[in-house]
Design a protein around this motif. Sequence first.
Motif, mmCIF file in Angstrom:
data_model
loop_
_atom_site.group_PDB
_atom_site.id
_atom_site.type_symbol
_atom_site.label_atom_id
_atom_site.label_comp_id
_atom_site.label_asym_id
_atom_site.label_seq_id
_atom_site.Cartn_x
_atom_site.Cartn_y
_atom_site.Cartn_z
ATOM 1 N N LEU A 1 0.829 -1.208 0.000
ATOM 2 C CA LEU A 1 0.000 0.000 0.000
ATOM 3 C C LEU A 1 0.867 1.262 0.000
ATOM 4 C CD1 LEU A 1 -2.884 -0.933 2.486
ATOM 5 C CD2 LEU A 1 -3.056 -0.619 0.006
ATOM 6 N N ALA A 2 1.953 1.223 0.760
ATOM 7 C CA ALA A 2 2.838 2.385 0.815
ATOM 8 C C ALA A 2 3.588 2.573 -0.501
ATOM 9 C CB ALA A 2 3.823 2.232 1.969
ATOM 10 N N ASN A 3 4.018 1.463 -1.111
ATOM 11 C CA ASN A 3 4.842 1.570 -2.308
ATOM 12 C C ASN A 3 4.028 1.845 -3.562
ATOM 13 O OD1 ASN A 3 7.421 1.635 -3.364
ATOM 14 N ND2 ASN A 3 7.465 -0.537 -3.853
ATOM 15 N N LEU A 4 2.716 1.699 -3.490
ATOM 16 C CA LEU A 4 1.858 2.037 -4.624
ATOM 17 C C LEU A 4 1.132 3.356 -4.402
ATOM 18 C CD1 LEU A 4 0.319 -1.480 -5.402
ATOM 19 C CD2 LEU A 4 2.126 -0.290 -6.660
ATOM 20 N N ASN A 5 1.492 4.059 -3.337
ATOM 21 C CA ASN A 5 0.830 5.298 -2.968
ATOM 22 C C ASN A 5 1.055 6.375 -4.036
ATOM 23 O OD1 ASN A 5 -0.210 7.559 -1.755
ATOM 24 N ND2 ASN A 5 0.870 7.284 0.179
#
Length: 379
Positions: free
Chosen positions: A294-298
């Motif tokens: 989720l963080a890396n696709l933000n």
Amino acid sequence: MAGPSTDVASGSAEPSWLDTERPAIRPDVEITEGLHHQPLAYDPVSGHYTRLSRSGAAILTALDGSMTGREFAVRASGAGGGDGSTQQVVLAFLGELRAAGLLTVPPDGGRDTSAVRFARRSHMPRRPLVGSGVNAVLDPPAALLRRAPLPFGLLWTAAAVLAVWGAVSVLAAPLASGGPDLSLPVWGWAIVVCSMLLQTGLHELAHGLACRYYGVPVREIGVGLLFYLVPVAYVDRTDAHRLPGRRSRVVIALAGVAQDVLWLGGWSALSISAEGRFGQLCVLMVWLQIGLLLANLNPLLPTDGYHALESAMGTLNLRSRAFTALRCRVLREPPPSWLAVRSRSRQLRYQVFGFVCLAYALLLAVFCIRSLLVLFGGA
């Protein structure tokens, strides 16, 4: 994470140096092409790429130091049948070329960040760990991948299958059991830390391997502090700006994400079958993997997902343009000139992306709140 590049815009003030200096393109500046064969000026000293229009590239290459900037602007506007406003545009553009450091006339007081706006490095101090020598290590496996049938297609297929498996395990194990158990023994936390460090290293190497697959040199691999606060690893893949196609850029941006999805699938498979302390460890790792994805696709941060979207849409400064377009739509404000000249379909895509960013922010907030409630016994 991506390296430095710049985007020359218009609108700088008219300085007096145009009457006295005879600007010319720096002899070491290379004019090349990038996405959709758009001209780029590469500065080997700073390592920056400056995106140019075709007319801008023609102006830059025509500067030979034989006349002052104002004389050049007068001749250029006369040759193009332009009026005084055309001359002012050329003068402003010369000022921005100087600010970008592409002329023999050095910048006055450093780079003009109002004119040079794209992907400045100042938001993240970096410390390189491995230099360009990593290319020699990555070249042999990259050569094997080039000879393999559809290597990235097979990787994405495997990642997709394991991602579905991971989603099933999340519903079957972590949420159904009330979330991960943090009361792990010392050996459990040692596995967590070592696994995340190993995954981070392999994530960055996956970006580097994808670069070498497409012939893009990796300048360095290192660590940095995003916004001076968040520790991250990075691969300097600046030279991917030279690639003319969108697909190759998207693959490079998402290569690390595909590797993370494989990790999620692996831990998910273990969490379904493992029991006891190790089962609790697997459940915790699934939660960490989901949070990492989720963080890396933000799309709100300069992450792999954001760079992949920029590459897929063939644009720069996507996030700021999207929020500007969405604000103008919602508040019924007159659009700025750069937006007004875009097609309706392009404006709509900007607006949709801005809405997706807001929706993603809401989803991420819900996930974080839910995770905190589960971890601290509130759910």
